[in-house]
Design a protein around this motif. Structure first.
Motif, mmCIF file in Angstrom:
data_model
loop_
_atom_site.group_PDB
_atom_site.id
_atom_site.type_symbol
_atom_site.label_atom_id
_atom_site.label_comp_id
_atom_site.label_asym_id
_atom_site.label_seq_id
_atom_site.Cartn_x
_atom_site.Cartn_y
_atom_site.Cartn_z
ATOM 1 N N LEU A 3 0.830 -1.196 0.000
ATOM 2 C CA LEU A 3 0.000 0.000 0.000
ATOM 3 C C LEU A 3 0.865 1.246 0.000
ATOM 4 O O LEU A 3 1.936 1.277 0.607
ATOM 5 N N THR A 4 0.391 2.292 -0.700
ATOM 6 C CA THR A 4 1.138 3.550 -0.749
ATOM 7 C C THR A 4 0.380 4.704 -0.107
ATOM 8 O O THR A 4 0.964 5.743 0.136
ATOM 9 N N ASN A 5 -0.921 4.582 0.142
ATOM 10 C CA ASN A 5 -1.680 5.611 0.833
ATOM 11 C C ASN A 5 -1.413 5.463 2.329
ATOM 12 O O ASN A 5 -2.017 4.647 3.014
ATOM 13 N N LEU A 6 -0.474 6.271 2.822
ATOM 14 C CA LEU A 6 0.005 6.083 4.185
ATOM 15 C C LEU A 6 -1.066 6.358 5.232
ATOM 16 O O LEU A 6 -1.082 5.721 6.283
ATOM 17 N N GLN A 7 -1.970 7.313 4.948
ATOM 18 C CA GLN A 7 -3.017 7.614 5.925
ATOM 19 C C GLN A 7 -3.951 6.428 6.105
ATOM 20 O O GLN A 7 -4.307 6.061 7.233
ATOM 21 N N GLU A 8 -4.348 5.802 4.997
ATOM 22 C CA GLU A 8 -5.225 4.638 5.083
ATOM 23 C C GLU A 8 -4.517 3.457 5.741
ATOM 24 O O GLU A 8 -5.120 2.687 6.484
ATOM 25 N N VAL A 9 -3.211 3.334 5.462
ATOM 26 C CA VAL A 9 -2.447 2.255 6.086
ATOM 27 C C VAL A 9 -2.400 2.444 7.593
ATOM 28 O O VAL A 9 -2.586 1.501 8.372
ATOM 29 N N ASP A 10 -2.124 3.675 8.030
ATOM 30 C CA ASP A 10 -2.074 3.960 9.467
ATOM 31 C C ASP A 10 -3.410 3.648 10.134
ATOM 32 O O ASP A 10 -3.457 3.084 11.242
ATOM 33 N N THR A 11 -4.512 4.014 9.462
ATOM 34 C CA THR A 11 -5.840 3.728 10.004
ATOM 35 C C THR A 11 -6.072 2.231 10.094
ATOM 36 O O THR A 11 -6.565 1.716 11.110
ATOM 37 N N GLU A 12 -5.717 1.525 9.028
ATOM 38 C CA GLU A 12 -5.890 0.067 9.001
ATOM 39 C C GLU A 12 -5.134 -0.602 10.143
ATOM 40 O O GLU A 12 -5.667 -1.457 10.857
ATOM 41 N N LEU A 13 -3.882 -0.203 10.324
ATOM 42 C CA LEU A 13 -3.058 -0.818 11.366
ATOM 43 C C LEU A 13 -3.585 -0.480 12.759
ATOM 44 O O LEU A 13 -3.617 -1.332 13.648
ATOM 45 N N ALA A 14 -3.987 0.784 12.952
ATOM 46 C CA ALA A 14 -4.463 1.210 14.269
ATOM 47 C C ALA A 14 -5.726 0.445 14.675
ATOM 48 O O ALA A 14 -5.890 0.075 15.840
ATOM 49 N N ILE A 15 -6.600 0.203 13.719
ATOM 50 C CA ILE A 15 -7.862 -0.476 14.033
ATOM 51 C C ILE A 15 -7.674 -1.982 14.160
ATOM 52 O O ILE A 15 -8.085 -2.601 15.146
ATOM 53 N N LEU A 16 -7.035 -2.597 13.159
ATOM 54 C CA LEU A 16 -6.918 -4.059 13.166
ATOM 55 C C LEU A 16 -6.020 -4.578 14.282
ATOM 56 O O LEU A 16 -6.186 -5.709 14.736
ATOM 57 N N SER A 17 -5.090 -3.766 14.728
ATOM 58 C CA SER A 17 -4.190 -4.222 15.784
ATOM 59 C C SER A 17 -4.911 -4.460 17.104
ATOM 60 O O SER A 17 -4.406 -5.162 17.983
ATOM 61 N N ARG A 18 -6.120 -3.917 17.267
ATOM 62 C CA ARG A 18 -6.851 -4.093 18.524
ATOM 63 C C ARG A 18 -8.188 -4.819 18.339
ATOM 64 O O ARG A 18 -8.986 -4.872 19.257
ATOM 65 N N LEU A 19 -8.408 -5.379 17.152
ATOM 66 C CA LEU A 19 -9.640 -6.119 16.906
ATOM 67 C C LEU A 19 -9.361 -7.612 16.831
ATOM 68 O O LEU A 19 -8.423 -8.044 16.158
#
Length: 321
Positions: A3-19
């Protein structure tokens, strides 16, 4: 996944890391890499091999810019996306276990509803997915669904549950987006319920949600014509289950967000549909004593599988086309 859209990547990681949920894609890891621009690298390589010789002196090649890329590793989903099984362009979807089985279709919808219920009711803070669609539903080797792609998701402020958050950048997928979100950028958990309702209609009809020319209001009132690919014809019990799914979908795509069914009710209705479709022996409507009749729905004396039609609720579930 690269992935190259860093904002979406950060969101994905922040959410999935705690689900952690059976029906939400599992994050295994991530990394960041630096790489040269591939196009400049290819041009430079060709010149070095003499493939782009010139009689005149070429100017010195600029340094290839470095590109920051993030890689996210998920659990492997052997059977791809729900969208591909419903709408494959090469016709292979006609032979898919998904399209040939009403039970698998309802199992998939039930799993997605449980994931959404977890996001809305049990995650802390609650999560609004904002891009629920068949292309974001992955299927494992046993056809168990996982909700994926949380790059557009947002956290829901439960303290402001009487009013919607407003965003000024409308992102998502045409056909699945709720009207209040498209027109005003308003976000509540009800927009996920709307998207799930559209996906339910997509699974029942086999039609592409963003290629059909239907309006938001049409989705709430148009009769549901069943996909004709599953064989054999649905049994009376299966028709009862499909009727319940169709009615639930109609309650999810109401024009006014306040009129939509809550996600917990959606999951409960799909649970009942699942129980119905798992029954081995067909039975009459009079024998259906486990469930209350649907609100705002006339009760009929029988259910006919002829022509894929349910007489129990003709305004919701009609003959397949």
């Amino acid at each position: 996944m690269e992935l190259t859209n860093l904002q979406e990547v950060d969101t994905e990681l922040a959410i999935l890391s705690r689900l952690r949920h059976k029906h939400i894609i599992r994050l295994l890891g991530s990394c960041v890499t630096l790489s040269k621009d591939k196009r400049l690298q290819a041009t430079t390589l060709k010149k070095k091999k003499g493939l782009l010789r010139r009689w005149r002196m070429e100017p010195k090649e600029p340094e290839s810019p470095e590109v920051l890329k993030r890689h996210i590793v998920y659990e492997y989903m052997e059977n791809g996306t729900l969208f591909d099984h419903l709408h494959s362009v090469d016709g292979s979807s006609d032979m898919s276990p998904v399209t040939s089985s009403w039970k698998i279709r309802i199992n998939v919808l039930l799993g997605v509803s449980r994931a959404m219920e977890h996001l809305h009711c049990h995650a802390n803070p609650p999560i609004i997915h904002r891009d629920t669609k068949s292309a974001n539903i992955l299927l494992d080797a046993n056809w168990v669904p996982r909700v994926s792609d949380f790059g557009l998701s947002v956290a829901w402020d439960t303290a402001s549950d009487e009013s919607a958050m407003q965003v000024y950048q409308i992102v998502g997928t045409h056909g699945y987006m709720a009207p209040e979100y498209v027109m005003h950028g308003l976000i509540t958990p009800a927009i996920d319920v709307y998207s799930l309702g559209v996906m339910m209609l997509e699974v029942l009809t086999g039609k592409n949600a963003y290629s059909e020319e239907v309006t938001f209001a049409d989705l709430a009132i148009v009769p549901c014509h069943l996909d004709m690919r599953p064989v054999p014809e649905p049994t009376p019990w299966q028709l009862q289950a499909l009727k319940r799914v169709a009615w639930t979908a109609r309650c999810c795509v109401k024009l006014d967000a306040k009129d939509r069914m809550a996600i917990s009710e959606v999951a409960a209705n799909l649970e009942k549909a699942h129980e119905l479709i798992c029954r081995d022996e067909p039975g009459s409507v009079d024998e259906l004593d486990l469930f209350d009749e649907l609100p705002d729905s006339p009760r009929a004396s029988s259910v006919s599988s002829e022509g894929y039609r349910s007489d129990l609720e003709p305004e919701v579930l009609e003959e397949g086309r």
